[in-house]
Design a protein around this motif. Structure first.
Motif, PDB file in Angstrom:
ATOM      1  N   VAL A   1      46.584  26.745  32.244  1.00  0.00           N
ATOM      2  CA  VAL A   1      46.664  26.287  33.642  1.00  0.00           C
ATOM      3  C   VAL A   1      45.272  26.379  34.269  1.00  0.00           C
ATOM      4  O   VAL A   1      44.680  27.451  34.318  1.00  0.00           O
ATOM      5  CB  VAL A   1      47.667  27.143  34.459  1.00  0.00           C
ATOM      6  CG1 VAL A   1      47.758  26.645  35.890  1.00  0.00           C
ATOM      7  CG2 VAL A   1      49.027  27.153  33.787  1.00  0.00           C
ATOM      8  N   THR A   2      44.771  25.253  34.769  1.00  0.00           N
ATOM      9  CA  THR A   2      43.389  25.236  35.269  1.00  0.00           C
ATOM     10  C   THR A   2      43.293  25.165  36.792  1.00  0.00           C
ATOM     11  O   THR A   2      42.284  25.548  37.371  1.00  0.00           O
ATOM     12  CB  THR A   2      42.639  24.004  34.706  1.00  0.00           C
ATOM     13  OG1 THR A   2      43.397  22.847  35.029  1.00  0.00           O
ATOM     14  CG2 THR A   2      42.457  24.107  33.204  1.00  0.00           C
ATOM     15  N   GLU A   3      44.319  24.679  37.448  1.00  0.00           N
ATOM     16  CA  GLU A   3      44.229  24.407  38.889  1.00  0.00           C
ATOM     17  C   GLU A   3      44.433  25.719  39.683  1.00  0.00           C
ATOM     18  O   GLU A   3      45.441  26.398  39.513  1.00  0.00           O
ATOM     19  CB  GLU A   3      45.313  23.375  39.231  1.00  0.00           C
ATOM     20  CG  GLU A   3      44.916  22.429  40.346  1.00  0.00           C
ATOM     21  CD  GLU A   3      45.227  23.024  41.700  1.00  0.00           C
ATOM     22  OE1 GLU A   3      44.318  23.081  42.554  1.00  0.00           O
ATOM     23  OE2 GLU A   3      46.374  23.470  41.880  1.00  0.00           O
TER      24      GLU A   3
ATOM     25  N   GLU B   1      47.716  26.366  41.546  1.00  0.00           N
ATOM     26  CA  GLU B   1      48.795  26.476  40.567  1.00  0.00           C
ATOM     27  C   GLU B   1      48.783  27.879  39.919  1.00  0.00           C
ATOM     28  O   GLU B   1      49.833  28.507  39.741  1.00  0.00           O
ATOM     29  CB  GLU B   1      48.597  25.367  39.511  1.00  0.00           C
ATOM     30  CG  GLU B   1      49.677  25.254  38.455  1.00  0.00           C
ATOM     31  CD  GLU B   1      51.055  24.921  39.010  1.00  0.00           C
ATOM     32  OE1 GLU B   1      51.126  24.386  40.131  1.00  0.00           O
ATOM     33  OE2 GLU B   1      52.051  25.253  38.323  1.00  0.00           O
ATOM     34  N   LYS B   2      47.578  28.369  39.626  1.00  0.00           N
ATOM     35  CA  LYS B   2      47.463  29.714  39.063  1.00  0.00           C
ATOM     36  C   LYS B   2      48.028  30.740  40.052  1.00  0.00           C
ATOM     37  O   LYS B   2      48.815  31.609  39.682  1.00  0.00           O
ATOM     38  CB  LYS B   2      45.981  30.039  38.771  1.00  0.00           C
ATOM     39  CG  LYS B   2      45.447  29.334  37.534  1.00  0.00           C
ATOM     40  CD  LYS B   2      43.918  29.358  37.457  1.00  0.00           C
ATOM     41  CE  LYS B   2      43.325  30.706  37.143  1.00  0.00           C
ATOM     42  NZ  LYS B   2      41.847  30.618  36.966  1.00  0.00           N
TER      43      LYS B   2
ATOM     44  N   VAL C   1      41.508  34.846  39.678  1.00  0.00           N
ATOM     45  CA  VAL C   1      40.717  33.830  40.389  1.00  0.00           C
ATOM     46  C   VAL C   1      39.215  33.969  40.101  1.00  0.00           C
ATOM     47  O   VAL C   1      38.403  33.211  40.616  1.00  0.00           O
ATOM     48  CB  VAL C   1      40.979  33.836  41.919  1.00  0.00           C
ATOM     49  CG1 VAL C   1      42.386  33.376  42.216  1.00  0.00           C
ATOM     50  CG2 VAL C   1      40.704  35.198  42.531  1.00  0.00           C
ATOM     51  N   ARG C   2      38.894  34.978  39.272  1.00  0.00           N
ATOM     52  CA  ARG C   2      37.479  35.173  38.907  1.00  0.00           C
ATOM     53  C   ARG C   2      37.228  34.794  37.449  1.00  0.00           C
ATOM     54  O   ARG C   2      36.114  34.901  36.959  1.00  0.00           O
ATOM     55  CB  ARG C   2      37.090  36.628  39.157  1.00  0.00           C
ATOM     56  CG  ARG C   2      37.236  36.961  40.636  1.00  0.00           C
ATOM     57  CD  ARG C   2      37.065  38.405  40.958  1.00  0.00           C
ATOM     58  NE  ARG C   2      37.299  38.630  42.374  1.00  0.00           N
ATOM     59  CZ  ARG C   2      37.384  39.813  42.947  1.00  0.00           C
ATOM     60  NH1 ARG C   2      37.242  40.903  42.214  1.00  0.00           N
ATOM     61  NH2 ARG C   2      37.605  39.919  44.235  1.00  0.00           N
TER      62      ARG C   2
ATOM     63  N   THR D   1      32.929  29.675  49.476  1.00  0.00           N
ATOM     64  CA  THR D   1      33.910  30.704  49.825  1.00  0.00           C
ATOM     65  C   THR D   1      33.480  31.988  49.126  1.00  0.00           C
ATOM     66  O   THR D   1      32.567  31.971  48.294  1.00  0.00           O
ATOM     67  CB  THR D   1      35.324  30.302  49.350  1.00  0.00           C
ATOM     68  OG1 THR D   1      35.235  29.863  48.001  1.00  0.00           O
ATOM     69  CG2 THR D   1      35.915  29.209  50.218  1.00  0.00           C
ATOM     70  N   ILE D   2      34.146  33.097  49.462  1.00  0.00           N
ATOM     71  CA  ILE D   2      33.784  34.368  48.824  1.00  0.00           C
ATOM     72  C   ILE D   2      34.200  34.333  47.354  1.00  0.00           C
ATOM     73  O   ILE D   2      33.390  34.586  46.461  1.00  0.00           O
ATOM     74  CB  ILE D   2      34.412  35.563  49.584  1.00  0.00           C
ATOM     75  CG1 ILE D   2      33.806  35.650  50.991  1.00  0.00           C
ATOM     76  CG2 ILE D   2      34.207  36.853  48.804  1.00  0.00           C
ATOM     77  CD1 ILE D   2      34.395  36.708  51.889  1.00  0.00           C
ATOM     78  N   GLU D   3      35.460  34.024  47.090  1.00  0.00           N
ATOM     79  CA  GLU D   3      35.923  33.870  45.704  1.00  0.00           C
ATOM     80  C   GLU D   3      35.475  32.500  45.190  1.00  0.00           C
ATOM     81  O   GLU D   3      35.187  31.590  45.977  1.00  0.00           O
ATOM     82  CB  GLU D   3      37.452  33.973  45.643  1.00  0.00           C
ATOM     83  CG  GLU D   3      38.031  35.263  46.196  1.00  0.00           C
ATOM     84  CD  GLU D   3      37.785  36.485  45.321  1.00  0.00           C
ATOM     85  OE1 GLU D   3      37.361  36.321  44.160  1.00  0.00           O
ATOM     86  OE2 GLU D   3      38.014  37.597  45.820  1.00  0.00           O
ATOM     87  N   TRP D   4      35.523  32.349  43.883  1.00  0.00           N
ATOM     88  CA  TRP D   4      35.124  31.053  43.293  1.00  0.00           C
ATOM     89  C   TRP D   4      36.296  30.105  43.155  1.00  0.00           C
ATOM     90  O   TRP D   4      36.118  28.917  42.902  1.00  0.00           O
ATOM     91  CB  TRP D   4      34.452  31.296  41.926  1.00  0.00           C
ATOM     92  CG  TRP D   4      32.963  31.459  42.056  1.00  0.00           C
ATOM     93  CD1 TRP D   4      32.296  32.143  43.038  1.00  0.00           C
ATOM     94  CD2 TRP D   4      31.970  30.906  41.190  1.00  0.00           C
ATOM     95  NE1 TRP D   4      30.944  32.066  42.824  1.00  0.00           N
ATOM     96  CE2 TRP D   4      30.724  31.308  41.685  1.00  0.00           C
ATOM     97  CE3 TRP D   4      32.012  30.146  40.035  1.00  0.00           C
ATOM     98  CZ2 TRP D   4      29.528  30.965  41.080  1.00  0.00           C
ATOM     99  CZ3 TRP D   4      30.817  29.801  39.420  1.00  0.00           C
ATOM    100  CH2 TRP D   4      29.586  30.203  39.944  1.00  0.00           C
ATOM    101  N   GLU D   5      37.493  30.622  43.268  1.00  0.00           N
ATOM    102  CA  GLU D   5      38.670  29.731  43.202  1.00  0.00           C
ATOM    103  C   GLU D   5      39.574  30.030  44.380  1.00  0.00           C
ATOM    104  O   GLU D   5      39.696  31.173  44.805  1.00  0.00           O
ATOM    105  CB  GLU D   5      39.472  29.981  41.919  1.00  0.00           C
ATOM    106  CG  GLU D   5      38.865  29.331  40.702  1.00  0.00           C
ATOM    107  CD  GLU D   5      39.841  29.364  39.513  1.00  0.00           C
ATOM    108  OE1 GLU D   5      40.777  30.167  39.517  1.00  0.00           O
ATOM    109  OE2 GLU D   5      39.635  28.562  38.595  1.00  0.00           O
TER     110      GLU D   5
END
Ligand code: XMP
Length: 326
Positions: A110-112, A115-116, A211-212, A322-326
């Protein structure tokens, strides 16, 4: 149930004395609300749920069952610390659920990002529901809701969100810190004897390291995120940055580059270091880390983390990043 509005004259809890008074009051209220019934709590190990667990252990002891779900996306040492503090030191009823394979199997390929997140949230509720069904006679569900959750949302925070439980598992809520701000929860946590690295933990997203580890999560890359994050945290603590920088972590993007190791070409991942300061997470600035420290952390990551051949420092403020990458 008490009101969701903080009384205008409620004193800010800034000292151990005020925290102790709050704790004594809560113990009385919790005992009167719960009586001889049983309570269930999803214990993530974050400061809010940990403080709620410690309060309930004091108030109703073994009537509380804590469920700690290890979804494989926690930081290094976190599940072990939850077991040590709550089961071994506080003698709590703690159900530890090793759901690592389950989550990682569901997330495979799962890449999105959204969705994750959805998969992680839904699977968490499913695991928690299964554990709740194994227990008899639960009447209450405790949650680490804090006042900003009530002010900013519908009162149910993402990482404590077990609000998606089915109709036949609707428990009465117990939310002993719902009128407190984060800094007050920390003072109460300290007064309850929780360890400093639990009480002063930096914010950690519900989907955790998921998310990292950008794109499709693999066990190898997830391990690289976990190990590099542990090195960064250790070095920040050693160098007096742990309490100073608001949030710091590593990311391992799903992209490889060429390198040379032991005279041979390698084709490995980069580790990105992110360290930011903010008041409200809406905007953020990048921490000015001493260059020599960055060099030392780079050196450690390159030597100690498998599958990594490059280390980068993210210089991007929020906005634009954003702070997180995802
Ligand atoms: P961003 O990346 O949006 O992050 O600048 C702002 C703050 O929110 C945290 N964050 C999350 N927390 N669930 C959470 O509980 C999430 O899905 C989530 N995504 C981001 C992030 O770590 C930062 O502190």
């Amino acid at each position: 149930m008490t009101s969701n509005v903080r009384p205008a004259d409620m004193a800010r809890i800034t000292t151990v004395e005020l925290a102790n008074a709050f704790i004594d009051q809560q113990i009385k209220e919790l005992r009167s609300q719960i009586g001889d019934k049983k309570v269930l709590l999803a214990l993530s190990g974050g400061v809010d749920s940990s403080v709620v667990a410690a309060l309930l252990i004091k108030a109703v002891g073994k009537q509380l069952t804590c469920v700690h779900v290890n979804h494989g996306l926690l930081r290094k040492g976190e599940p072990e610390q939850v077991i040590e503090v709550f089961r071994n030191q506080m003698n709590a009823n703690l159900v530890y659920v090793d759901a690592v394979d389950r989550f990682l199997d569901k997330l495979a390929g799962v890449t999105e990002p959204e969705e994750k997140r959805k998969i992680i949230g839904a699977e968490f509720i499913r695991v928690f529901e299964e554990e709740a069904r194994k227990l008899d006679g639960i009447k209450f569900l405790a949650q680490g809701t804090i006042y900003p959750d009530i002010l900013e949302s519908d009162g149910v925070k993402a990482h404590h969100n077990v609000g998606g439980l089915p109709e036949d598992l609707q428990f009465e809520l117990v939310e002993p810190v719902k009128l407190l701000f984060k800094d007050e929860v920390r003072v109460v946590g300290k007064a309850l004897g929780l360890p400093d690295n639990m009480v002063y933990r930096q914010p950690f997203p519900g989907p955790g390291l998921g998310v990292r580890c950008t794109g499709a999560i693999t066990r190898e890359r997830l391990e690289a995120v976990r190990e590099s994050d542990a090195i960064l945290r250790e070095e920040f603590a050693k160098n007096g940055l742990a309490g100073k920088v608001w949030q710091y972590f590593t990311i391992v993007p799903d992209y490889r580059s060429t390198g040379i190791r032991d005279g041979k070409r390698c084709w490995d991942w980069p580790v990105v270091i992110r360290a930011v300061n903010t008041k409200d997470a809406m905007t953020a600035t990048v921490e000015d880390i001493p260059f020599s420290l960055l060099q030392h952390i780079t050196d450690r990551i390159l030597h100690e983390v498998k599958g990594v051949n490059r280390v980068l420092y993210d210089m991007t403020p929020k906005p634009v990043g954003t702070i997180e990458w995802e």
